[in-house]
Design a protein around this motif. Structure first.
Motif, PDB file in Angstrom:
ATOM      1  N   PHE A 137       1.839   7.103  -6.246  1.00  0.00           N
ATOM      2  CA  PHE A 137       0.696   7.979  -6.477  1.00  0.00           C
ATOM      3  C   PHE A 137       1.014   9.426  -6.097  1.00  0.00           C
ATOM      4  O   PHE A 137       0.661  10.367  -6.828  1.00  0.00           O
ATOM      5  CB  PHE A 137      -0.500   7.460  -5.675  1.00  0.00           C
ATOM      6  N   LEU A 138       1.679   9.628  -4.965  1.00  0.00           N
ATOM      7  CA  LEU A 138       2.054  10.983  -4.545  1.00  0.00           C
ATOM      8  C   LEU A 138       3.099  11.592  -5.462  1.00  0.00           C
ATOM      9  O   LEU A 138       3.196  12.821  -5.571  1.00  0.00           O
ATOM     10  CB  LEU A 138       2.574  10.952  -3.110  1.00  0.00           C
ATOM     11  N   MET A 185       1.939  17.736   1.197  1.00  0.00           N
ATOM     12  CA  MET A 185       2.010  16.530   0.371  1.00  0.00           C
ATOM     13  C   MET A 185       3.457  16.190   0.007  1.00  0.00           C
ATOM     14  O   MET A 185       3.851  15.015  -0.004  1.00  0.00           O
ATOM     15  CB  MET A 185       1.180  16.707  -0.895  1.00  0.00           C
ATOM     16  N   ILE A 186       4.261  17.233  -0.293  1.00  0.00           N
ATOM     17  CA  ILE A 186       5.678  16.982  -0.583  1.00  0.00           C
ATOM     18  C   ILE A 186       6.380  16.400   0.637  1.00  0.00           C
ATOM     19  O   ILE A 186       7.181  15.458   0.530  1.00  0.00           O
ATOM     20  CB  ILE A 186       6.364  18.277  -1.056  1.00  0.00           C
ATOM     21  N   THR A 187       6.066  16.947   1.810  1.00  0.00           N
ATOM     22  CA  THR A 187       6.665  16.423   3.047  1.00  0.00           C
ATOM     23  C   THR A 187       6.272  14.968   3.269  1.00  0.00           C
ATOM     24  O   THR A 187       7.109  14.123   3.616  1.00  0.00           O
ATOM     25  CB  THR A 187       6.223  17.275   4.244  1.00  0.00           C
ATOM     26  N   LEU A 188       4.983  14.661   3.061  1.00  0.00           N
ATOM     27  CA  LEU A 188       4.528  13.280   3.212  1.00  0.00           C
ATOM     28  C   LEU A 188       5.211  12.368   2.204  1.00  0.00           C
ATOM     29  O   LEU A 188       5.624  11.242   2.546  1.00  0.00           O
ATOM     30  CB  LEU A 188       3.007  13.227   3.028  1.00  0.00           C
ATOM     31  N   LYS A 189       5.374  12.820   0.970  1.00  0.00           N
ATOM     32  CA  LYS A 189       6.043  12.018  -0.055  1.00  0.00           C
ATOM     33  C   LYS A 189       7.498  11.747   0.321  1.00  0.00           C
ATOM     34  O   LYS A 189       7.989  10.608   0.204  1.00  0.00           O
ATOM     35  CB  LYS A 189       5.965  12.751  -1.397  1.00  0.00           C
ATOM     36  N   VAL A 190       8.209  12.764   0.781  1.00  0.00           N
ATOM     37  CA  VAL A 190       9.619  12.587   1.122  1.00  0.00           C
ATOM     38  C   VAL A 190       9.773  11.663   2.325  1.00  0.00           C
ATOM     39  O   VAL A 190      10.609  10.742   2.316  1.00  0.00           O
ATOM     40  CB  VAL A 190      10.273  13.958   1.388  1.00  0.00           C
ATOM     41  N   LEU A 191       8.952  11.873   3.355  1.00  0.00           N
ATOM     42  CA  LEU A 191       9.041  11.005   4.539  1.00  0.00           C
ATOM     43  C   LEU A 191       8.681   9.566   4.194  1.00  0.00           C
ATOM     44  O   LEU A 191       9.336   8.618   4.651  1.00  0.00           O
ATOM     45  CB  LEU A 191       8.119  11.542   5.639  1.00  0.00           C
ATOM     46  N   ASN A 192       7.637   9.396   3.386  1.00  0.00           N
ATOM     47  CA  ASN A 192       7.241   8.045   2.984  1.00  0.00           C
ATOM     48  C   ASN A 192       8.348   7.369   2.175  1.00  0.00           C
ATOM     49  O   ASN A 192       8.628   6.177   2.369  1.00  0.00           O
ATOM     50  CB  ASN A 192       5.956   8.122   2.157  1.00  0.00           C
ATOM     51  N   SER A 193       9.010   8.123   1.297  1.00  0.00           N
ATOM     52  CA  SER A 193      10.088   7.548   0.494  1.00  0.00           C
ATOM     53  C   SER A 193      11.278   7.156   1.362  1.00  0.00           C
ATOM     54  O   SER A 193      11.894   6.103   1.145  1.00  0.00           O
ATOM     55  CB  SER A 193      10.526   8.550  -0.584  1.00  0.00           C
ATOM     56  N   PHE A 210       0.828  -1.209   0.000  1.00  0.00           N
ATOM     57  CA  PHE A 210       0.000   0.000   0.000  1.00  0.00           C
ATOM     58  C   PHE A 210       0.859   1.255   0.000  1.00  0.00           C
ATOM     59  O   PHE A 210       0.603   2.207  -0.752  1.00  0.00           O
ATOM     60  CB  PHE A 210      -0.930  -0.013   1.223  1.00  0.00           C
ATOM     61  N   PHE A 211       1.890   1.273   0.819  1.00  0.00           N
ATOM     62  CA  PHE A 211       2.750   2.457   0.875  1.00  0.00           C
ATOM     63  C   PHE A 211       3.606   2.583  -0.386  1.00  0.00           C
ATOM     64  O   PHE A 211       3.980   3.698  -0.762  1.00  0.00           O
ATOM     65  CB  PHE A 211       3.623   2.411   2.123  1.00  0.00           C
ATOM     66  N   LEU A 212       3.903   1.463  -1.035  1.00  0.00           N
ATOM     67  CA  LEU A 212       4.582   1.551  -2.328  1.00  0.00           C
ATOM     68  C   LEU A 212       3.682   2.215  -3.367  1.00  0.00           C
ATOM     69  O   LEU A 212       4.133   3.084  -4.129  1.00  0.00           O
ATOM     70  CB  LEU A 212       4.980   0.151  -2.804  1.00  0.00           C
ATOM     71  N   CYS A 213       2.414   1.807  -3.407  1.00  0.00           N
ATOM     72  CA  CYS A 213       1.469   2.443  -4.329  1.00  0.00           C
ATOM     73  C   CYS A 213       1.241   3.908  -3.962  1.00  0.00           C
ATOM     74  O   CYS A 213       1.133   4.774  -4.843  1.00  0.00           O
ATOM     75  CB  CYS A 213       0.135   1.691  -4.330  1.00  0.00           C
ATOM     76  N   LEU A 214       1.189   4.195  -2.658  1.00  0.00           N
ATOM     77  CA  LEU A 214       1.015   5.578  -2.216  1.00  0.00           C
ATOM     78  C   LEU A 214       2.197   6.442  -2.642  1.00  0.00           C
ATOM     79  O   LEU A 214       2.030   7.602  -3.044  1.00  0.00           O
ATOM     80  CB  LEU A 214       0.845   5.617  -0.697  1.00  0.00           C
ATOM     81  N   ASP A 215       3.405   5.874  -2.567  1.00  0.00           N
ATOM     82  CA  ASP A 215       4.591   6.621  -2.977  1.00  0.00           C
ATOM     83  C   ASP A 215       4.552   6.937  -4.464  1.00  0.00           C
ATOM     84  O   ASP A 215       4.844   8.068  -4.881  1.00  0.00           O
ATOM     85  CB  ASP A 215       5.845   5.806  -2.632  1.00  0.00           C
TER      86      ASP A 215
END
Length: 507
Positions: free
Chosen positions: A69-70, A385-393, A62-67
C-alpha cells in the motif's frame, strides 16, 4: 405364602440397594484408552495455540499489505518520474538500438496514468451528497446495502487483478509473438474503468460505515458488527483442507487491512466535520476499538473451530507465513517475473490502487494546503512515508529470509521462472525422443490430455489427507485392463492465490 412374598420383596430391595451402591462406587480407568484422551488433550492445546499462531500470521500479512500500500504513495511516483525521464532522454542521446523502457517501467507508467485519470474522475464525485443520500435510508436497507457491497468488493477484486495483469502483459508482450489481443488502449480503458468503479464501491462502503458511526442509537453499527459473527456459521461447519484454510487466511488478512483503512477514512471525515478537534477523536475511539475487537474475535473463533473440526495442526500457520515470505524474497531476485505488490494482489485479493485512490481523494478534500509552511509539512510527511516504507521493507525482507530458511525453501529461490522451466523441459523432451521409424504404442486419452509445466514446488507443503491416500490406493488396486486413473495434481501453498479455489465446491 406371605412369607415367600416377603422374601421376594426383600431380595428386590437388596438388588436396588446393590445397584445404587455399585453406581456410587463404580470406577473406570482412562489409561485403557490412552490414545483417545491424548488426542482430545492435543485438540484443546491446539485451540489454545490458535490465537497466538493466527495473530503472528495476521501481523506478518498486515505489514505485507502495508508495504504494498505504501509503495503506491512513495516509490511508484518516483519510478514513474524516472521512467518518463528515460523515455524522453534515450531518443535524444541517440541510443536507438536500446529499448526505450523496460517491462517493469512500462507497468509503472501505466499504473501512474491510471491513478492520474481515476483521480481526475473521482474529483467529480460529491462525497457530502453521497453521505446524506445514504443517511436518509432505513437501518435494514443500509444493512442489506453493506452486505451487497462486501460481495461486490470480492467480485471486483477477483476480476480486477485479471484486468490489470492483462494490461501489463499486453503492453510488454514481445513484438515477435503473434497478435492475440484487442490492443493496449482497450485494455487500458478497461483498467481505468475498473479502478474508478472499485474506488466508488469502497467509497460507498466507507460512507455507510461513517453513517453507522454517526447514528444516535448505534443500532446500525451493532448490526454490522453482528454480521461478522454470521461468518462463523458459514465457515466452521464446512470441510477444509490446508490449501482452503490458506486461502481463507489470506482473505482475512486482506479484509482486516481494508477495514483499518476504512476506519481511518471515517476518522478523517469526522475530524474534518469537527474542525480537527482532538476531543472528538476520543469520542470515536470506543467504537473503533469495538469494531477491531469484534473482527479479531471472529477470526480467532472461526480458525479455532475450523482447525478442530478438520484435525489441522496449529503449525500450519508457520507454513503459511513461509509461503508469503517466499513471495517477498523471490520478487527481489533478478529473474523475478512479477512485482511484489502484484504478487500480494494475486495471493490475497488485495489490490492497492482503488484503496489508495480513495484515500488520496479523502485526504485532499479534508486537508486544506495553504502557504509555504503547509507545503513544507506535506514534504516532510512524504519523506516520513518514504522512510517508513524503506524501514518496513528492510524488516520484512529480513524476517522473510528467516522464515524461508526455517522452512528449507532456499533451493527453490534458484529455480528458473515457469516460462524458462517449461522451455527447458520441452527441449529435453525433444532431445530424448525416439526415432520416428520405431513404432510406439499410442493412448488416445493421454494424447488428448494437455501437458502443463510442473515445477519442483508442486510437492512442497502439500500433505495429502487420509481420504486422498485411500482414494489413491483404491484406484491403484482396483484397475482392470492396465488402464490409468488420472487424478488432478494437488496444488501446493505456493500456487494458491486468493481466488484459485473460489470456484471449487467445499463439502
Amino acid at each position: 405364602m406371605q412369607h415367600l412374598i416377603y422374601n421376594k420383596n426383600k431380595r428386590r430391595n437388596l438388588s436396588l440397594v446393590r445397584f445404587i451402591t455399585t453406581e456410587l462406587t463404580r470406577g473406570y480407568f482412562l489409561e485403557h484408552n490412552e490414545a483417545k484422551y491424548t488426542e482430545r488433550r492435543e485438540r484443546v492445546y491446539t485451540c489454545l495455540r490458535i490465537p497466538k499462531e493466527l495473530e503472528k500470521l495476521m501481523t506478518f500479512g498486515f505489514f505485507l499489505c502495508l508495504d504494498a500500500f505504501l509503495y503506491v504513495f512513495t516509490l511508484l511516483p518516483l519510478r514513474v518520474i524516472l521512467a518518463l525521464l528515460r523515455l524522453f532522454t534515450v531518443p535524444c542521446c541517440g541510443l536507438s538500438g536500446s529499448r526505450l523502457l523496460q517491462p517493469a517501467q512500462v507497468c509503472d507508467v501505466l499504473k501512474g496514468f491510471i491513478m492520474v485519470l481515476c483521480y481526475s474522475m473521482m474529483s467529480y464525485v460529491d462525497y457530502a451528497m453521497m453521505y446524506h443520500l445514504i443517511r436518509g435510508q432505513s437501518v435494514i436497507k443500509l444493512y442489506i446495502i453493506y452486505n451487497m457491497l462486501e460481495v461486490a468488493d470480492r467480485l471486483f477484486s477477483s476480476f480486477g487483478q485479471d484486468i490489470l495483469d492483462a494490461l501489463y502483459w499486453t503492453a510488454t508482450e514481445p513484438k515477435e509473438k503473434k497478435r492475440a489481443h484487442i490492443g493496449v488502449i482497450p485494455h487500458f480503458l478497461m483498467a481505468v474503468l475498473y479502478v474508478f468503479l472499485h474506488a466508488i464501491l469502497i467509497m460507498v462502503q466507507a460512507t455507510t460505515l461513517n453513517v453507522a458511526f454517526n447514528s444516535h442509537n448505534k443500532s446500525l453499527l451493532t448490526i454490522m458488527m453482528s454480521n461478522n459473527f454470521v461468518e462463523i456459521k458459514g465457515s466452521v461447519f464446512k470441510k477444509f483442507e490446508k490449501n482452503n484454510l490458506f486461502q481463507m487466511s489470506n482473505s482475512d488478512i486482506k479484509e482486516r487491512f481494508t477495514n483499518y483503512i476504512l476506519l481511518l477514512i471515517v476518522c478523517l471525515r469526522n475530524m474534518e466535520q469537527f474542525s480537527w478537534n482532538a476531543d472528538h477523536l476520543w469520542v470515536l475511539f470506543p467504537d473503533v476499538v469495538m469494531v477491531i475487537a469484534s473482527e479479531v474475535a471472529v477470526d480467532v473463533v472461526k480458525h479455532a473451530f475450523i482447525t478442530k473440526f478438520n484435525d489441522i495442526s496449529a503449525d500450519v500457520y508457520g507454513e503459511y507465513r513461509a509461503s508469503l515470505a517466499f513471495d517477498l524474497v523471490s520478487s527481489r531476485q533478478k529473474n523475478a517475473y512479477t512485482d511484489y505488490s502484484d504478487s500480494v494482489s494475486r495471493r490475497m485479493g488485495f489490490i492497492p490502487l482503488p484503496l489508495a485512490l480513495l484515500l488520496i481523494r479523502v485526504v485532499t478534500s479534508s486537508v486544506k494546503i495553504q502557504g509555504s509552511l503547509s507545503f513544507m509539512c506535506v514534504l516532510l510527511f512524504y519523506l516520513g512515508m518514504i522512510t517508513l516504507k524503506v524501514l518496513n521493507s528492510i524488516v520484512l525482507l529480513g524476517t522473510s529470509c528467516v522464515f524461508v530458511k526455517e522452512a528449507n525453501m532456499e533451493e527453490k529461490l534458484f529455480d528458473p521462472p515457469p516460462s524458462v522451466a517449461s522451455s527447458q523441459s520441452t527441449a529435453d523432451k525433444g532431445e530424448t525422443s525416439l526415432p520416428s521409424d520405431i513404432s510406439q504404442p499410442t493412448n488416445t486419452a493421454e494424447n488428448a490430455a494437455p501437458s502443463f509445466p510442473k515445477s519442483d514446488s508442486d510437492t512442497f507443503l502439500t500433505t495429502p489427507d487420509e481420504e486422498d491416500d485411500d482414494k489413491i490406493i483404491n484406484a491403484d488396486t482396483g484397475l482392470e485392463g492396465g488402464g490409468l486413473a488420472h487424478r488432478p495434481p494437488k496444488k501446493d501453498l505456493l500456487e494458491i492465490d486468493r481466488f484459485t479455489i473460489c470456484g471449487n465446491r467445499i463439502d
